[in-house]
Design a protein around this motif. Structure first.
Motif, PDB file in Angstrom:
ATOM      1  N   HIS A  10       0.807  -1.219   0.000  1.00 18.84           N
ATOM      2  CA  HIS A  10       0.000   0.000   0.000  1.00 18.84           C
ATOM      3  C   HIS A  10       0.842   1.272   0.000  1.00 18.84           C
ATOM      4  N   GLN A  11       2.142   1.139   0.221  1.00 17.85           N
ATOM      5  CA  GLN A  11       2.949   2.365   0.326  1.00 17.85           C
ATOM      6  C   GLN A  11       4.409   2.163  -0.079  1.00 17.85           C
ATOM      7  N   LEU A  12       4.986   3.190  -0.683  1.00 19.60           N
ATOM      8  CA  LEU A  12       6.423   3.242  -0.931  1.00 19.60           C
ATOM      9  C   LEU A  12       7.020   4.279   0.021  1.00 19.60           C
ATOM     10  N   LYS A  13       8.138   3.911   0.620  1.00 16.59           N
ATOM     11  CA  LYS A  13       8.810   4.845   1.518  1.00 16.59           C
ATOM     12  C   LYS A  13      10.131   5.233   0.859  1.00 16.59           C
ATOM     13  N   ILE A  14      10.239   6.482   0.432  1.00 18.28           N
ATOM     14  CA  ILE A  14      11.432   6.942  -0.287  1.00 18.28           C
ATOM     15  C   ILE A  14      12.636   6.923   0.652  1.00 18.28           C
ATOM     16  N   ASP A  15      13.704   6.265   0.241  1.00 16.63           N
ATOM     17  CA  ASP A  15      14.866   6.112   1.115  1.00 16.63           C
ATOM     18  C   ASP A  15      15.475   7.454   1.504  1.00 16.63           C
ATOM     19  N   LYS A  16      15.964   7.506   2.740  1.00 17.93           N
ATOM     20  CA  LYS A  16      16.476   8.774   3.245  1.00 17.93           C
ATOM     21  C   LYS A  16      17.732   9.269   2.526  1.00 17.93           C
TER      22      LYS A  16
END
Ligand code: C2E
Ligand code: MG
Ligand code: MG
Ligand code: MG
Length: 280
Positions: free
Chosen positions: A197-203
């Motif tokens: 449900h979600q993509l978390k853009i790498d820091k």
């Protein structure tokens, strides 16, 4: 060809590898006893939508305090826990603790928010994962929709098995987010098969906002990818107002990072729950 001909540099590299191995062995021997000695705890970092008055979720992050080693960061012990298999019981402890805490906040009358817990490779492919998660949800009484599991792209490696595991997790009602998105080397084809449900853009991308055009383009591409696949997108590691501004202007409106708040003890994080929604 004699040893004395090897440069000083080679010796230093060798020596530092030996040192590292010694430290790792020490960490490993303490790690075996850490669960029984109750040396783990979780810290919690809020995730916001739009601004810091819109709390949308909380990520639970594992911490280890040992009397000989002091506070050991996950980057120092997660790999060792993976290699030894200890990550399975330690990770189970973390999921249970996070679910209990989330349920306790709900029972205290705070508005429900989702809690995110990280999974590592070995946990993900462990036979009992789905049953274990189901058991924890039942035992703690936390509704499944408030639990989010964070996996990484590398876990798509056994695509069919991964699809099956994720389908079963998602069948329980648990949400799946892809952590550190953009840093894995896997193909993107899994994105259309996995129930995520979600993509978390790498820091690492957030850190380099404004540094070069290619980096900014990667971020905007991830945002539009999420958009066209109907996925949520969140940025991790947001530290400055100008990073936030760039993300806002480009259509990413969920954020986590030191700019908003650092990971903290459970009693500190309650100040971030929206007081207007407090219903008890
Ligand atoms: P992650 O899941 O990608 O977590 C984000 C990391 O970035 C965390 O490091 C967090 O403290 C840190 N962080 C948050 N905001 C900022 C910021 O604005 N700037 C910077 N530079 N860093 C920020 P942490 O807590 O040291 O955790 C490191 C990694 O360890 C996590 O990366 C995750 O992969 C793993 N990990 C943590 N807890 C668990 C756990 O319970 N189980 C498993 N399997 N892995 C865990
Ligand atoms: Mg994470
Ligand atoms: Mg991450
Ligand atoms: Mg990471």
């Amino acid at each position: 060809y004699h040893a004395k001909n090897l440069g000083k540099n080679t010796w230093q590299v060798y020596n530092s590898q030996v040192q590292k191995r010694k430290t790792d062995l020490k960490t490993e021997s303490h790690l075996y006893k850490a669960l029984a000695n109750r040396e783990f705890f979780l810290v919690y970092q809020p995730q916001f939508e739009k601004d810091s008055s819109h709390l949308i979720g909380i990520e639970a992050l594992l911490r280890w305090r040992n009397k000989d080693l002091g506070l050991v960061s996950p980057s120092e012990f997660i790999t060792i826990a993976e290699e030894t298999g200890l990550i399975v019981p330690i990770g189970e402890w973390a999921i249970r603790e996070a679910c209990q805490q989330a349920k306790a906040w709900q029972d205290e009358g705070y508005p429900p928010v989702k809690i995110s817990v990280n999974l590592s490779m070995r946990q993900f492919y462990h036979n009992d994962l789905v049953e274990m998660v189901a058991q924890i949800l039942q035992e703690t009484g936390l509704p499944a929709k408030y639990l989010e599991l964070e996996i990484t792209e590398s876990m798509a490696i056994h695509a069919e098995e991964a699809t099956d595991i994720l389908n079963r997790l998602s069948g329980l009602g648990v949400k799946i987010s892809i952590d550190d998105f953009g840093t894995g080397y896997s193909s993107l084809s899994y994105l259309k098969r996995f129930p995520i449900h979600q993509l978390k853009i790498d820091k690492s991308f957030i850190k380099d906002i404004g540094v070069d055009r290619e980096n900014n383009d990667i971020i905007t591409t991830i945002i539009s990818l999420a958009d066209s696949l109907n996925l949520e997108v969140i940025a991790e590691g947001v530290e400055t107002a100008s990073q936030l501004d760039f993300l806002r202007r480009n259509g990413c409106d969920k954020y986590q990072g030191y700019y908003f708040a650092k990971p903290m003890k459970p009693e500190q994080i309650v100040s971030h729950f929206n007081p207007k929604l407090f219903h008890k």
